[in-house]
Design an enzyme around this catalytic site. Sequence first.
Site, PDB file in Angstrom:
ATOM      1  N   CYS A 132       0.838  -1.206   0.000  1.00  0.00           N
ATOM      2  CA  CYS A 132       0.000   0.000   0.000  1.00  0.00           C
ATOM      3  C   CYS A 132       0.871   1.253   0.000  1.00  0.00           C
ATOM      4  O   CYS A 132       1.409   1.638   1.052  1.00  0.00           O
ATOM      5  CB  CYS A 132      -0.932  -0.005   1.208  1.00  0.00           C
ATOM      6  SG  CYS A 132      -2.019   1.452   1.286  1.00  0.00           S
ATOM      7  N   CYS A 135      -0.502   4.065   2.199  1.00  0.00           N
ATOM      8  CA  CYS A 135      -0.316   3.827   3.632  1.00  0.00           C
ATOM      9  C   CYS A 135       1.122   4.091   4.072  1.00  0.00           C
ATOM     10  O   CYS A 135       1.369   4.683   5.129  1.00  0.00           O
ATOM     11  CB  CYS A 135      -0.675   2.379   3.974  1.00  0.00           C
ATOM     12  SG  CYS A 135      -2.293   1.826   3.410  1.00  0.00           S
ATOM     13  N   ASP A 136       2.089   3.637   3.281  1.00  0.00           N
ATOM     14  CA  ASP A 136       3.468   3.568   3.762  1.00  0.00           C
ATOM     15  C   ASP A 136       4.471   4.436   3.015  1.00  0.00           C
ATOM     16  O   ASP A 136       5.641   4.506   3.404  1.00  0.00           O
ATOM     17  CB  ASP A 136       3.950   2.111   3.700  1.00  0.00           C
ATOM     18  CG  ASP A 136       3.103   1.187   4.566  1.00  0.00           C
ATOM     19  OD1 ASP A 136       2.590   1.662   5.605  1.00  0.00           O
ATOM     20  OD2 ASP A 136       2.946   0.007   4.223  1.00  0.00           O
TER      21      ASP A 136
END
Length: 319
Positions: A132, A135-136
């Site tokens: 992701c 997300c990261d």
Amino acid sequence: MRKTIIVGTGPAGLTAAIYLARANLNPLIIEGPEPGGQLTTTTEVENFPGFPDGILGPDLMDNMRKQAERFGAEFRTGWVTGIDTSKRPFTLQVEGQGELQAETLIISTGASAKYLGIPGERENVGRGVSTCATCDGFFYRGKKIIVVGGGDSAMEEANFLTRFASEVVVVNRRAELRASKIMQNRARDNGKISWALNRTPLEVVADDAGLKGLRVLNNETGEEELLATDGIFIAIGHSPNTKFLGGQLTTDDHGYLAVNPGTTETNVPGIFACGDVQDSRYRQAISAAGTGCMAALDCERFLEANEIHEAAEAEAASV
């Protein structure tokens, strides 16, 4: 017979559980042997509102579960092996629990990221391997990143990651990309993206100090290469977890559950879908939680208009 059963315990299912439990509907939540969804494989979550210093993914899921339990939600563990959606109450076969019935169902089983299936990959999820970018990506400011994949998702992730990384290398096992022409052109026009095409990933290389690189086979020369990197993003797609439904609910062309626009209603009245199992676009914890709220409210309103519990009890008492 339950008023409602929730299948799945990611952000969507747990949010639905909180809302339904607060409405005194005493939901039963069926969780698999690895509850909590994809956030349980995420280390730091910094984009979920309300946590200015961030929170660990497993801790966030644990907090949401405790909140649902506080209001009376009940949890049971087991795989749903069969389901009958042909009539209400709906019937579920749950491994280790037997047969369960519910007036309404909420499906929040999520979608699983596809992995390469190579050594070192799963062991390093959250330690340099991610599925992701949204997300990261923030954690890789000024670092070198590898994106594995050749489709639209990979091009989109690669472009997004250039906001943070000093360099993004796209690795694809074919010489050509599957992505649409417009997505390919957008990536090729990005000066931060370089290419390692016609290379087959063989192993994620890491030690106690962290990620070292991705070992690949150069399909042109037949030689193995180690591509040094600080992070590896696997972008080869997701699979919605819907096999247990046996095709009884309508899906889109990619297998995600179809819902009526602006609602969480599936094609079967009384069955609702929330989270990544019906969302192929956003796939974020906060958007999943939002649809979990929607599913709970849709479910509550449906029960108010289509109550069968009292009628079923009266019929049973008269026999």
